[in-house]
Design an enzyme around this catalytic site. Structure first.
Site, PDB file in Angstrom:
ATOM      1  N   ASP A 145       0.849  -1.188   0.000  1.00 47.39           N
ATOM      2  CA  ASP A 145       0.000   0.000   0.000  1.00 47.39           C
ATOM      3  C   ASP A 145       0.887   1.240   0.000  1.00 47.39           C
ATOM      4  OD1 ASP A 145      -1.799   2.100   0.589  1.00 47.39           O
ATOM      5  OD2 ASP A 145      -3.100   0.749   1.714  1.00 47.39           O
ATOM      6  N   LYS A 149      -1.201   9.746   0.145  1.00 41.83           N
ATOM      7  CA  LYS A 149      -1.367  11.069   0.731  1.00 41.83           C
ATOM      8  C   LYS A 149      -0.215  11.358   1.695  1.00 41.83           C
ATOM      9  CE  LYS A 149      -6.417  11.121   0.387  1.00 41.83           C
ATOM     10  NZ  LYS A 149      -7.704  11.209   1.133  1.00 41.83           N
TER      11      LYS A 149
END
Length: 240
Positions: A145, A149
């Protein structure tokens, strides 16, 4: 300082790190009938339970051979493919998502793979506590992952503390192999690894390496290549 005190301090350091970081979100999808059947039927053959003491991996596999550990194998197809292609090695997979574990077990049975064991647990805890020091020849981390952000970058699993944990678990000259399709994460990985004590870059120009043949090209990756998306592989060797 006594050995037992030092061990307690080291374990406390690891537990502090584990409380500090969660590199995944546990989104439990619904199990298919096939995945549930695989878990019910084949876990005894392929599954390993998390435990707070180190496993003797040679005893687990019944032989002394190279040990490859993959963190976050997804649905397990490429992990099974690698295990099938290298029967002389033993593979350990770690995945927190139960449907993926079930799919991996089903694939392993279909491909008649015997040199594979899997954990359904948090990879950081397994590596810190269940994997013995100096026991792994390779650690693989493919397409984790990216937490793209900026405020979530601290959740990325490739951090200095985690890399030093892997260093303890790798044998001398063992390799940490990463791959990502997010350029920003690739740059982050490279920055962390370049400053990581005890590792050297296997890239000739101290950047990225070409995808080695032993890492299968996934359908997702093939699609990305057709669309012009990049993929970055990094391989670092434990020097000390």
């Amino acid at each position: 300082m006594t050995d037992s005190t030092q061990q307690q301090d080291e374990k406390a350091d690891s537990n502090t790190y584990m409380r500090k970081i969660r590199s995944f979100v546990l989104r439990e999808g619904r199990l298919t009938k096939g995945q549930q059947h695989a878990l019910d039927t084949y876990w005894a053959d392929y599954g390993l339970a998390y435990q707070p003491q180190a496993l003797a991996l040679d005893d687990v596999f019944g032989r002394s051979s190279e040990k490859v550990l993959e963190i976050g194998f997804g649905m397990g197809k490429s992990l099974v493919q690698m295990a099938k292609a290298a029967p002389e090695k033993d593979f350990i997979g770690i995945e927190v998502h139960r449907p993926g574990v079930g799919a991996c077990l089903s694939e392993a049975v279909n491909e008649q793979v015997k040199n594979l064991k899997v954990f359904e647990h948090d990879a950081v805890e397994v590596i810190a506590n269940t994997i013995a020091d100096n026991s792994l020849d390779t650690v693989q981390l493919f397409f984790p992952d990216p937490w793209h952000k900026k405020r979530h970058h601290k959740r990325r699993i490739v951090q200095s503390e985690f890399v030093q944990l892997l260093r303890k678990k790798l044998k001398p000259n063992g390799v940490f192999h990463m791959a990502t399709d997010w350029q920003n994460y690739a740059e982050h990985m490279l920055e962390v690894m370049r400053t990581a004590e005890g590792f050297s870059n296997l890239s000739n120009d101290n950047t990225y390496v070409a995808r080695p043949e032993h890492r299968p090209l996934t359908k997702f990756e093939q699609r990305g290549q057709r669309l012009g998306h990049g993929v970055w592989d990094l391989m670092f060797k434990k020097e000390s």
